[in-house]
Scaffold this motif. Structure first.
Motif, PDB file in Angstrom:
ATOM      1  N   ILE A 118       0.845  -1.197   0.000  1.00 39.71           N
ATOM      2  CA  ILE A 118       0.000   0.000   0.000  1.00 39.71           C
ATOM      3  C   ILE A 118       0.876   1.241   0.000  1.00 39.71           C
ATOM      4  O   ILE A 118       1.853   1.333   0.747  1.00 39.71           O
ATOM      5  CB  ILE A 118      -0.969   0.001   1.204  1.00 39.71           C
TER       6      ILE A 118
ATOM      7  N   HIS B  92      -2.268  -1.521  -3.513  1.00 43.25           N
ATOM      8  CA  HIS B  92      -3.324  -0.634  -3.029  1.00 43.25           C
ATOM      9  C   HIS B  92      -2.830   0.799  -3.171  1.00 43.25           C
ATOM     10  O   HIS B  92      -1.950   1.235  -2.421  1.00 43.25           O
ATOM     11  CB  HIS B  92      -3.665  -0.942  -1.568  1.00 43.25           C
TER      12      HIS B  92
ATOM     13  N   SER C 202      -3.536   3.927  -2.213  1.00 43.40           N
ATOM     14  CA  SER C 202      -4.460   4.443  -1.206  1.00 43.40           C
ATOM     15  C   SER C 202      -3.686   5.002  -0.025  1.00 43.40           C
ATOM     16  O   SER C 202      -2.544   4.613   0.230  1.00 43.40           O
ATOM     17  CB  SER C 202      -5.394   3.316  -0.743  1.00 43.40           C
TER      18      SER C 202
ATOM     19  N   LYS D 126      -8.144   2.734   4.632  1.00 41.52           N
ATOM     20  CA  LYS D 126      -8.495   1.319   4.742  1.00 41.52           C
ATOM     21  C   LYS D 126      -9.217   1.050   6.063  1.00 41.52           C
ATOM     22  O   LYS D 126      -8.905   1.650   7.085  1.00 41.52           O
ATOM     23  CB  LYS D 126      -7.233   0.449   4.666  1.00 41.52           C
TER      24      LYS D 126
END
Length: 449
Positions: free
Chosen positions: A72, A117, A119, A124
């Motif tokens: 991520i 991910h 993000s 999350k």
């Protein structure tokens, strides 16, 4: 010469660790092909960060036999990344780091599956992080480390004798580099010190007084911060500065040049402007590789018990020779993040609103604007506004009723700490006992009595 014709296993070095016994293994080590295959099939690792250290971590973990990886990262690739983040190419500039890094490693290591991910870590759900066996950190931000540390410690549960429940321990392996220096550490919440237990290891970030920036700048960084913190708001009223927008960064650089020329200060460059504004820590590829190797090895040791894990902090200094040292830092028993939680005694009539007010006056908390969670339920959340409005009616209800009329249990609270000038966000656990239960023994720590 006949031995040269025998094909070598791609995992022969890994097999030496996992398929045979040794003198330094943990008691729970059971060598054999089944152990190696179970790691490949069942162990899930989350790599947080896909920068210089994160790229190395993804590669090292994939080559160490881990087949189920997630990564991520919220950033996109910039030209300045290419000198040390070896998974990226010039044609990748502008693309999400996580997606490109995952693709490149999967192209090079057969059989590995990496889910990217693109993000922010805050976007999350908490349960997303609970899905992984180990979280490996390749971050350059103290705030990001504190956030992940709070998430991992939030899964931790304690027995009645204040010993951690083994199955709720979420291991973390953290690495960090700065120039020729670096560290690798193992964090086992409830067992080893968590990030908050040793927050003092990190020096305070450099902050310049506004009066110095406005009146008496003395170096290039002062000129850059003047353009960034003062001049931008004067010229672009109401418009937020975005360090990831090249036009914004170029404007700050041009203004810093003019400021520097006015005061006769040399040294303002575009790369320095990026470094000052974005607080970029200098990175060297070789240091990233060394620290990543240490982190990947510790990850393998945690899941396999093929050797004793690091206890619990390794420092590396390559500036003057090659020097490493391992330190066993102590864990704080009363840590607000990884500890069993502060004991609080309450009357059954105390409303949730009154309880939140109490948190501001508690000497160990001084927690302002608290949000409260019990189990899987949000009792009250300060944000977002829609959720706050939905839960507002709970404020007038007794906390005892909202918790299902249990005599004692653990709740989670988060908010802004008023204990220092930084006003930092914290998450912590509280052991709530309602009056009438005979389990309260430490009245000195109680509030609401």
């Amino acid at each position: 010469m006949a031995d040269l014709d025998v094909p070598q296993s791609k995992s022969r070095d890994l097999d030496k660790l996992l398929l045979r016994h040794g003198n330094l293994v943990d008691p729970g080590f059971f060598p054999g092909p089944q152990l190696r295959d179970d790691i490949r099939e069942f162990v899930k690792i989350l790599v947080v960060g896909a920068g210089g250290l994160g790229c190395e971590l993804l590669k090292d973990l994939a080559l160490s036999g881990f087949r189920n990886l997630d990564v991520i990262d919220m950033d996109r690739i910039e030209v300045t990344n290419l000198n040390r983040q070896f998974l990226f190419r010039l044609e990748d500039v502008g693309k999400p780091k996580a997606e490109v890094a995952a693709k490149r490693v999967m192209e090079r290591v057969s059989g590995v599956e990496i889910v990217p991910h693109f993000s922010r870590i805050e976007d999350k759900e908490v349960e997303f992080y609970n899905d992984f066996n180990i979280i490996a950190l390749g971050l350059d931000s103290i705030e990001a480390r504190k956030y992940i540390n709070g998430i991992a410690c939030g899964f931790l549960e304690y027995n009645d004798d204040d010993t951690p429940v083994r199955d709720t321990i979420k291991p973390m392996v953290d690495g960090g580099t700065e120039g020729f220096k670096g560290h690798a550490r193992v964090i086992m919440p409830g067992v080893t010190p968590c990030f908050e237990c040793t927050i003092w290891l990190f020096p305070p970030q450099v902050k310049f007084p506004l009066c110095t920036l406005a009146e008496t700048p003395r170096n290039a960084a002062h000129c850059i911060e003047y353009a960034h913190l003062i001049k931008w708001d004067e010229v672009h009223k109401g418009k937020s500065f975005d360090p990831d927008v090249p036009e914004h960064m170029k404007w700050v650089y041009d203004e810093a040049i003019r400021r520097a020329e006015l005061f006769g200060i040399p040294g303002v460059t575009y790369s320095l402007t990026q470094g000052v504004v974005k607080n970029i820590i200098p990175a060297i590829a070789s240091t990233n590789a060394i620290i990543s190797a240490a982190c990947a090895l510790e990850t393998l040791k945690i899941v396999s018990a093929c050797s004793k894990t690091l206890t619990n902090y390794l420092t590396y200094n390559g500036g003057e020779g090659l020097y490493t040292k391992v330190t066993d830092f102590p864990r704080l028993d009363d840590c607000l993040v990884c500890g069993p939680g502060i004991l609080i005694e309450l009357d059954t009539s105390i409303t949730l609103s009154k309880f939140i007010e109490m948190l501001e006056d508690h000497p160990k908390l001084l927690l302002s604007k608290a949000s409260v969670t019990y189990g899987e339920s949000n009792l009250y959340m300060q944000a977002p506004p829609v959720l706050e409005e939905m839960l507002r009616e709970n404020l007038s209800k007794p906390l005892y009723d909202l918790m299902g009329r249990v005599q004692k249990d653990t709740i989670h609270v988060s908010g802004t700490s008023l204990k220092d000038k930084e006003r930092q966000s914290i998450q912590t656990k509280l052991r709530v006992v309602f009056k009438g239960a005979d389990v309260v023994t430490d009245m000195d720590t109680a509030i609401g009595a």
